[in-house]
Design a protein around this motif. Structure first.
Motif, PDB file in Angstrom:
ATOM      1  N   LEU A  88     -13.717  15.842  86.995  1.00  0.00           N
ATOM      2  CA  LEU A  88     -14.155  17.108  86.073  1.00  0.00           C
ATOM      3  C   LEU A  88     -14.256  16.770  84.748  1.00  0.00           C
ATOM      4  O   LEU A  88     -15.230  17.219  83.819  1.00  0.00           O
ATOM      5  CB  LEU A  88     -13.022  18.385  86.126  1.00  0.00           C
ATOM      6  CG  LEU A  88     -13.335  19.682  85.777  1.00  0.00           C
ATOM      7  CD1 LEU A  88     -14.516  20.096  86.509  1.00  0.00           C
ATOM      8  CD2 LEU A  88     -12.124  20.871  85.793  1.00  0.00           C
ATOM      9  N   LYS A  89     -13.351  15.917  84.121  1.00  0.00           N
ATOM     10  CA  LYS A  89     -13.260  15.597  82.855  1.00  0.00           C
ATOM     11  C   LYS A  89     -14.620  14.425  82.576  1.00  0.00           C
ATOM     12  O   LYS A  89     -15.435  14.662  81.569  1.00  0.00           O
ATOM     13  CB  LYS A  89     -12.082  14.762  82.255  1.00  0.00           C
ATOM     14  CG  LYS A  89     -10.870  15.716  82.142  1.00  0.00           C
ATOM     15  CD  LYS A  89      -9.913  14.929  81.548  1.00  0.00           C
ATOM     16  CE  LYS A  89      -8.744  15.761  81.049  1.00  0.00           C
ATOM     17  NZ  LYS A  89      -8.329  16.619  82.090  1.00  0.00           N
ATOM     18  N   ILE A  90     -14.776  13.794  83.726  1.00  0.00           N
ATOM     19  CA  ILE A  90     -16.177  12.859  83.502  1.00  0.00           C
ATOM     20  C   ILE A  90     -17.284  13.601  83.561  1.00  0.00           C
ATOM     21  O   ILE A  90     -18.239  13.427  82.966  1.00  0.00           O
ATOM     22  CB  ILE A  90     -16.223  11.829  84.729  1.00  0.00           C
ATOM     23  CG1 ILE A  90     -15.063  10.879  84.704  1.00  0.00           C
ATOM     24  CG2 ILE A  90     -17.204  11.237  84.911  1.00  0.00           C
ATOM     25  CD1 ILE A  90     -14.774   9.888  85.905  1.00  0.00           C
ATOM     26  N   GLY A  91     -17.542  14.722  84.686  1.00  0.00           N
ATOM     27  CA  GLY A  91     -18.633  15.559  84.477  1.00  0.00           C
ATOM     28  C   GLY A  91     -18.862  16.308  82.951  1.00  0.00           C
ATOM     29  O   GLY A  91     -19.903  16.470  82.442  1.00  0.00           O
TER      30      GLY A  91
ATOM     31  N   ILE B 226     -22.196  15.854  80.941  1.00  0.00           N
ATOM     32  CA  ILE B 226     -22.833  17.027  80.561  1.00  0.00           C
ATOM     33  C   ILE B 226     -23.072  17.235  79.169  1.00  0.00           C
ATOM     34  O   ILE B 226     -24.116  17.582  78.444  1.00  0.00           O
ATOM     35  CB  ILE B 226     -22.393  18.348  81.241  1.00  0.00           C
ATOM     36  CG1 ILE B 226     -22.525  17.917  82.835  1.00  0.00           C
ATOM     37  CG2 ILE B 226     -23.055  19.720  80.706  1.00  0.00           C
ATOM     38  CD1 ILE B 226     -23.837  17.939  83.333  1.00  0.00           C
ATOM     39  N   LEU B 227     -21.829  17.184  78.461  1.00  0.00           N
ATOM     40  CA  LEU B 227     -22.004  17.313  76.810  1.00  0.00           C
ATOM     41  C   LEU B 227     -22.716  16.208  75.972  1.00  0.00           C
ATOM     42  O   LEU B 227     -23.371  16.582  75.051  1.00  0.00           O
ATOM     43  CB  LEU B 227     -20.407  17.257  76.175  1.00  0.00           C
ATOM     44  CG  LEU B 227     -19.548  18.740  76.681  1.00  0.00           C
ATOM     45  CD1 LEU B 227     -18.145  18.487  75.932  1.00  0.00           C
ATOM     46  CD2 LEU B 227     -20.053  19.722  75.761  1.00  0.00           C
ATOM     47  N   LEU B 228     -22.778  15.064  76.727  1.00  0.00           N
ATOM     48  CA  LEU B 228     -23.563  14.034  76.013  1.00  0.00           C
ATOM     49  C   LEU B 228     -24.998  14.327  76.116  1.00  0.00           C
ATOM     50  O   LEU B 228     -25.845  14.194  75.338  1.00  0.00           O
ATOM     51  CB  LEU B 228     -23.302  12.692  76.576  1.00  0.00           C
ATOM     52  CG  LEU B 228     -24.047  11.455  76.266  1.00  0.00           C
ATOM     53  CD1 LEU B 228     -23.733  11.194  74.773  1.00  0.00           C
ATOM     54  CD2 LEU B 228     -23.649  10.168  77.164  1.00  0.00           C
ATOM     55  N   ILE B 229     -25.211  14.791  77.474  1.00  0.00           N
ATOM     56  CA  ILE B 229     -26.740  15.105  77.708  1.00  0.00           C
ATOM     57  C   ILE B 229     -27.128  16.282  76.897  1.00  0.00           C
ATOM     58  O   ILE B 229     -28.159  16.296  76.216  1.00  0.00           O
ATOM     59  CB  ILE B 229     -27.091  15.490  79.157  1.00  0.00           C
ATOM     60  CG1 ILE B 229     -26.778  14.157  80.097  1.00  0.00           C
ATOM     61  CG2 ILE B 229     -28.316  16.028  79.263  1.00  0.00           C
ATOM     62  CD1 ILE B 229     -26.810  14.422  81.573  1.00  0.00           C
TER      63      ILE B 229
ATOM     64  N   ALA C 276      -9.466  25.824  75.749  1.00  0.00           N
ATOM     65  CA  ALA C 276      -9.999  27.572  75.322  1.00  0.00           C
ATOM     66  C   ALA C 276     -10.885  27.490  74.278  1.00  0.00           C
ATOM     67  O   ALA C 276     -11.799  28.057  74.265  1.00  0.00           O
ATOM     68  CB  ALA C 276      -8.655  28.274  75.173  1.00  0.00           C
ATOM     69  N   VAL C 277     -10.343  26.699  73.122  1.00  0.00           N
ATOM     70  CA  VAL C 277     -11.372  26.762  72.015  1.00  0.00           C
ATOM     71  C   VAL C 277     -12.591  26.107  72.168  1.00  0.00           C
ATOM     72  O   VAL C 277     -13.851  26.602  71.847  1.00  0.00           O
ATOM     73  CB  VAL C 277     -10.404  25.915  70.669  1.00  0.00           C
ATOM     74  CG1 VAL C 277     -11.317  25.660  69.442  1.00  0.00           C
ATOM     75  CG2 VAL C 277      -9.087  26.781  70.325  1.00  0.00           C
ATOM     76  N   GLY C 278     -12.566  25.207  73.026  1.00  0.00           N
ATOM     77  CA  GLY C 278     -13.839  24.235  73.253  1.00  0.00           C
ATOM     78  C   GLY C 278     -14.712  25.078  74.098  1.00  0.00           C
ATOM     79  O   GLY C 278     -15.958  25.289  73.650  1.00  0.00           O
ATOM     80  N   GLY C 279     -14.309  25.840  75.020  1.00  0.00           N
ATOM     81  CA  GLY C 279     -15.147  26.663  75.933  1.00  0.00           C
ATOM     82  C   GLY C 279     -15.927  27.734  75.074  1.00  0.00           C
ATOM     83  O   GLY C 279     -17.009  27.930  75.127  1.00  0.00           O
TER      84      GLY C 279
ATOM     85  N   THR D 180     -19.939  24.678  79.461  1.00  0.00           N
ATOM     86  CA  THR D 180     -19.063  25.894  79.187  1.00  0.00           C
ATOM     87  C   THR D 180     -18.365  26.433  80.768  1.00  0.00           C
ATOM     88  O   THR D 180     -17.209  26.552  80.863  1.00  0.00           O
ATOM     89  CB  THR D 180     -19.750  27.120  78.751  1.00  0.00           C
ATOM     90  OG1 THR D 180     -20.590  26.852  77.364  1.00  0.00           O
ATOM     91  CG2 THR D 180     -18.999  28.474  78.410  1.00  0.00           C
ATOM     92  N   PHE D 181     -19.364  26.215  81.648  1.00  0.00           N
ATOM     93  CA  PHE D 181     -18.692  26.373  82.917  1.00  0.00           C
ATOM     94  C   PHE D 181     -17.695  25.515  83.481  1.00  0.00           C
ATOM     95  O   PHE D 181     -16.649  25.850  83.950  1.00  0.00           O
ATOM     96  CB  PHE D 181     -19.982  26.515  84.244  1.00  0.00           C
ATOM     97  CG  PHE D 181     -19.330  26.834  85.589  1.00  0.00           C
ATOM     98  CD1 PHE D 181     -18.989  28.054  86.106  1.00  0.00           C
ATOM     99  CD2 PHE D 181     -19.348  25.711  86.477  1.00  0.00           C
ATOM    100  CE1 PHE D 181     -18.567  28.321  87.236  1.00  0.00           C
ATOM    101  CE2 PHE D 181     -19.214  26.017  87.838  1.00  0.00           C
ATOM    102  CZ  PHE D 181     -18.648  27.102  88.144  1.00  0.00           C
ATOM    103  N   LEU D 182     -17.899  24.218  83.476  1.00  0.00           N
ATOM    104  CA  LEU D 182     -17.079  23.099  83.593  1.00  0.00           C
ATOM    105  C   LEU D 182     -15.683  23.277  82.804  1.00  0.00           C
ATOM    106  O   LEU D 182     -14.528  23.164  83.356  1.00  0.00           O
ATOM    107  CB  LEU D 182     -17.790  21.694  83.602  1.00  0.00           C
ATOM    108  CG  LEU D 182     -19.024  21.403  84.548  1.00  0.00           C
ATOM    109  CD1 LEU D 182     -19.264  19.877  84.173  1.00  0.00           C
ATOM    110  CD2 LEU D 182     -18.448  21.588  85.845  1.00  0.00           C
ATOM    111  N   ILE D 183     -15.862  23.842  81.537  1.00  0.00           N
ATOM    112  CA  ILE D 183     -14.740  23.888  80.647  1.00  0.00           C
ATOM    113  C   ILE D 183     -13.960  25.086  81.181  1.00  0.00           C
ATOM    114  O   ILE D 183     -12.806  25.034  81.296  1.00  0.00           O
ATOM    115  CB  ILE D 183     -15.135  24.168  79.237  1.00  0.00           C
ATOM    116  CG1 ILE D 183     -15.606  22.833  78.716  1.00  0.00           C
ATOM    117  CG2 ILE D 183     -13.827  24.623  78.424  1.00  0.00           C
ATOM    118  CD1 ILE D 183     -16.313  22.954  77.404  1.00  0.00           C
TER     119      ILE D 183
END
Length: 160
Positions: free
Chosen positions: A34-37, A41-44, A102-105, A136-139
């Motif tokens: 999940l963290k790798i994903g 995704i954030l890099l893309i 929570a803050v990141g999401g 956001t969904f992954l977070i």
């Protein structure tokens, strides 16, 4: 009648050769994947908006938020991969990670909405906002799993 007493002593030796300083099993676990994903995704999402080259504050906000949480989630991944959380025990890492999620999401969701509204049909910005929503969904999944670990199953009533 003679009685015979037999005493048996056994010794068990264990060694802790669990892979040394690197926890490869974490990278294959649900939390690790999940963290790798999230990082990918954030890099893309960051690259979609950054490479378009707009100089607006709306897009800079998206770039700052995605880059910041990309770095934070990468640090959390490396921390668990190299078992650093067991060496720094003065911090409650589970609660710290939960608060960052929570803050990141919330911030990634707001940034994705802003870019989606201001995309004006430009495909790179639309793709960046879509990847922001996926992040956001992954977070949100990470928030849920961190919440289950942090709060656990609390007893709901008093024992009689």
């Amino acid at each position: 009648m003679p009685h015979t007493i037999v005493t048996t002593t056994s010794t068990t030796t264990t060694s802790s050769s669990d892979g040394g300083f690197c926890n490869i099993g974490y990278a294959r676990s649900f939390q690790g994947l999940l963290k790798i994903g999230q990082v990918v995704i954030l890099l893309i999402a960051f690259l979609c908006v950054y490479c378009k080259g707009f100089n607006s504050s709306d897009y800079r906000y998206f770039e700052v938020v995605t880059a910041w949480f990309l770095i934070v989630f990468l640090i959390f991944f490396l921390m668990y991969l190299f078992r650093l959380q067991s060496k720094i025990t003065c911090i409650n890492w589970t609660l710290t990670e939960f608060l960052h999620y929570a803050v990141g999401g919330i911030l990634v969701f707001i940034a994705s909405i802003v870019v989606a509204v201001k995309s004006y049909g430009i495909s790179a910005l639309i793709a960046g906002s879509v990847f922001g929503f996926i992040a956001t969904f992954l977070i949100a999944i990470s928030i849920w799993t961190s919440y289950k670990v942090t709060c656990g199953s609390q007893p709901t009533g008093a024992a009689v």
